[in-house]
Motif scaffolding. Sequence first.
Motif, short mmCIF file in Angstrom:
data_model
loop_
_atom_site.label_atom_id
_atom_site.label_comp_id
_atom_site.label_asym_id
_atom_site.label_seq_id
_atom_site.Cartn_x
_atom_site.Cartn_y
_atom_site.Cartn_z
N THR A 86 6.13 10.43 -10.76
CA THR A 86 6.44 9.58 -9.59
C THR A 86 6.87 8.22 -10.10
O THR A 86 6.16 7.61 -10.92
CB THR A 86 5.19 9.44 -8.69
N PRO A 87 8.05 7.69 -9.65
CA PRO A 87 8.52 6.40 -10.16
C PRO A 87 7.63 5.25 -9.72
O PRO A 87 7.09 5.24 -8.62
CB PRO A 87 9.92 6.28 -9.56
N THR A 88 7.47 4.30 -10.62
CA THR A 88 6.69 3.11 -10.28
C THR A 88 7.63 2.00 -9.83
O THR A 88 8.83 2.01 -10.07
CB THR A 88 5.88 2.63 -11.50
N GLY A 89 7.05 0.99 -9.13
CA GLY A 89 7.84 -0.14 -8.66
C GLY A 89 7.54 -0.46 -7.21
O GLY A 89 6.57 0.03 -6.62
N HIS A 90 8.41 -1.31 -6.65
CA HIS A 90 8.23 -1.75 -5.24
C HIS A 90 9.31 -1.10 -4.40
O HIS A 90 10.51 -1.20 -4.70
CB HIS A 90 8.31 -3.27 -5.15
N PHE A 91 8.89 -0.48 -3.32
CA PHE A 91 9.81 0.27 -2.45
C PHE A 91 9.53 -0.06 -0.98
O PHE A 91 8.55 -0.72 -0.66
CB PHE A 91 9.64 1.78 -2.68
N ARG A 92 10.41 0.46 -0.14
CA ARG A 92 10.19 0.35 1.31
C ARG A 92 10.47 1.71 1.96
O ARG A 92 11.40 2.42 1.56
CB ARG A 92 11.09 -0.71 1.94
N VAL A 93 9.68 2.03 2.95
CA VAL A 93 9.89 3.26 3.71
C VAL A 93 11.27 3.18 4.38
O VAL A 93 11.62 2.16 4.98
CB VAL A 93 8.80 3.45 4.78
N PHE A 94 12.05 4.27 4.24
CA PHE A 94 13.39 4.22 4.83
C PHE A 94 13.71 5.41 5.73
O PHE A 94 14.74 5.40 6.42
CB PHE A 94 14.46 4.11 3.73
N ALA A 95 12.84 6.44 5.77
CA ALA A 95 13.14 7.59 6.62
C ALA A 95 11.89 8.39 6.91
O ALA A 95 10.93 8.40 6.10
CB ALA A 95 14.19 8.49 5.97
N HIS A 96 11.91 9.08 8.07
CA HIS A 96 10.84 9.98 8.46
C HIS A 96 11.47 11.33 8.82
O HIS A 96 12.42 11.39 9.60
CB HIS A 96 10.08 9.46 9.69
N VAL A 97 10.92 12.41 8.24
CA VAL A 97 11.40 13.76 8.56
C VAL A 97 10.18 14.60 8.92
O VAL A 97 9.26 14.76 8.08
CB VAL A 97 12.15 14.40 7.38
N PRO A 98 10.11 15.13 10.13
CA PRO A 98 8.90 15.84 10.53
C PRO A 98 8.65 17.14 9.76
O PRO A 98 7.50 17.53 9.54
CB PRO A 98 9.11 16.12 12.02
#
Length: 471
Positions: free
Chosen positions: A388-400
């Motif tokens: 799993t990549p490390t770093g700072h991210f933001r949620v960008f999508a939701h898929v049910p």
Amino acid sequence: MCVVDDAPKESGAEGTQATVFAWSPAPRHKRRWGLWIGTPVAVALVGVVTASLILIAPGTAVAGVQVGGMTAGAAASAIQQQLEKTSVTLTGDGVDATLTATQLGAKVDAQALADAAYGDHPMWKVGSWFSDTRHAPLALDAAKADAALRKAAPSLFRDAKDATVAFDATKKAYVTTDAADGAGVDLTAVTEALQDAFTSGRTNVTLSTTSVPTAPAISTATAQKTAKSLNTMLGKIGFYVGSERTVPVAPQVAASWLTVTPQGDGFAISADQAAIAKVVATLPKKIDRAAQNGTAITDTQGKVLRTEVATLDGRTLGDTSGLAASFAKQLADGNGVATLPVSVAKATTTKVSRSAVVDLSEQRAYFYQNGTLYKSYLVSTGAAGHATPTGHFRVFAHVPMQDMGCVDGYTYCTKNVPWVTYFAPNIGFHGTYWHHNFGHVMSHGCVNLPIDQAHLVYDWAPEGMEVTVQP
């Protein structure tokens, strides 16, 4: 008694006296013939002078009528009488009819013409005698002339068709029908012919006439403009609180309030105040509400990412006793926006920041709210070769739900993966049904969670929420 000597005595004889008569003739008065002759002449001269002050100069004519030597009043009568004698005979297209100026509603301002003739050419002003004929413009009463001509020459007439505007319930909009030209007699030509006869002093003139197109009172363009204005109003019509159309009015309901009536060269629009009043009576239930305090989800810098609970100010409808009447007038003027009198109770908005941290060393995910830990779950992150990549991210999508892998180039295929919350390319939180070994690396890079916890994260984490993955 007078006594006289019988014999006269010689005049001058001594001792005698001259004869004395006791009577004498009455004295003669001088005859004053000049006075008796001069008085009538003077009276006549005064009359001539007086007449010259009120009469029109000789040789003055108005529209072929000689008015010299007349008073302005007599001249006006003469001009009017001449007009009443004037007629026009229509021929052509099987028509042979004579109509008088009176039948055609011809009018001339005879008194004004006579007054002007006297004003410019009084008899006392010798230099104004024998002037040019004055023009006497006449006009026809269009309605009266049209009625007389229709009766005399019906074959020349066909009624024009006005354009119309009506509401189409299927289209839920106002639509139009086109206007169509009619036919009739050219009133301008009739007026000019009658004018020519009147001006020249003739009593009749012949005019060869045919049908000419006549325009409808209401044109297609006027109807289209009216329909467009009404349809624009229907698109906005309703009861507003500020800029919000809180209670819209359906087009068919609004159309039932409105009456569109042809008037002159356009349309008059009126609205049914009583029908509007029935809707106004229902407004309190639709407008009144208590204040609702809201909740907004933000990132750690305070940027709003999602509204959790809408913030709604409370409001109470004020006095509407004159609303139906004022709205009816507005609608007649083309304005469909009824602004409601409302008192407002302000609501507040609570901001809640959310963020997440995935600790690879602990195989645990931490979820924070306003900087305080909200939830913490054991997870399974990427195994060797699929870290799993490390770093700072933001949620960008939701898929049910989606299939993962299952395409060329992938060595695995996992069907129906639920509640995926993406925060990096092809990396996200998701539910896991194929193992329960949470707390240990197991995945192809995603953050595995039990299905119910993945569902909670899916609902809880807005797009834009910060996710930190640390070693």
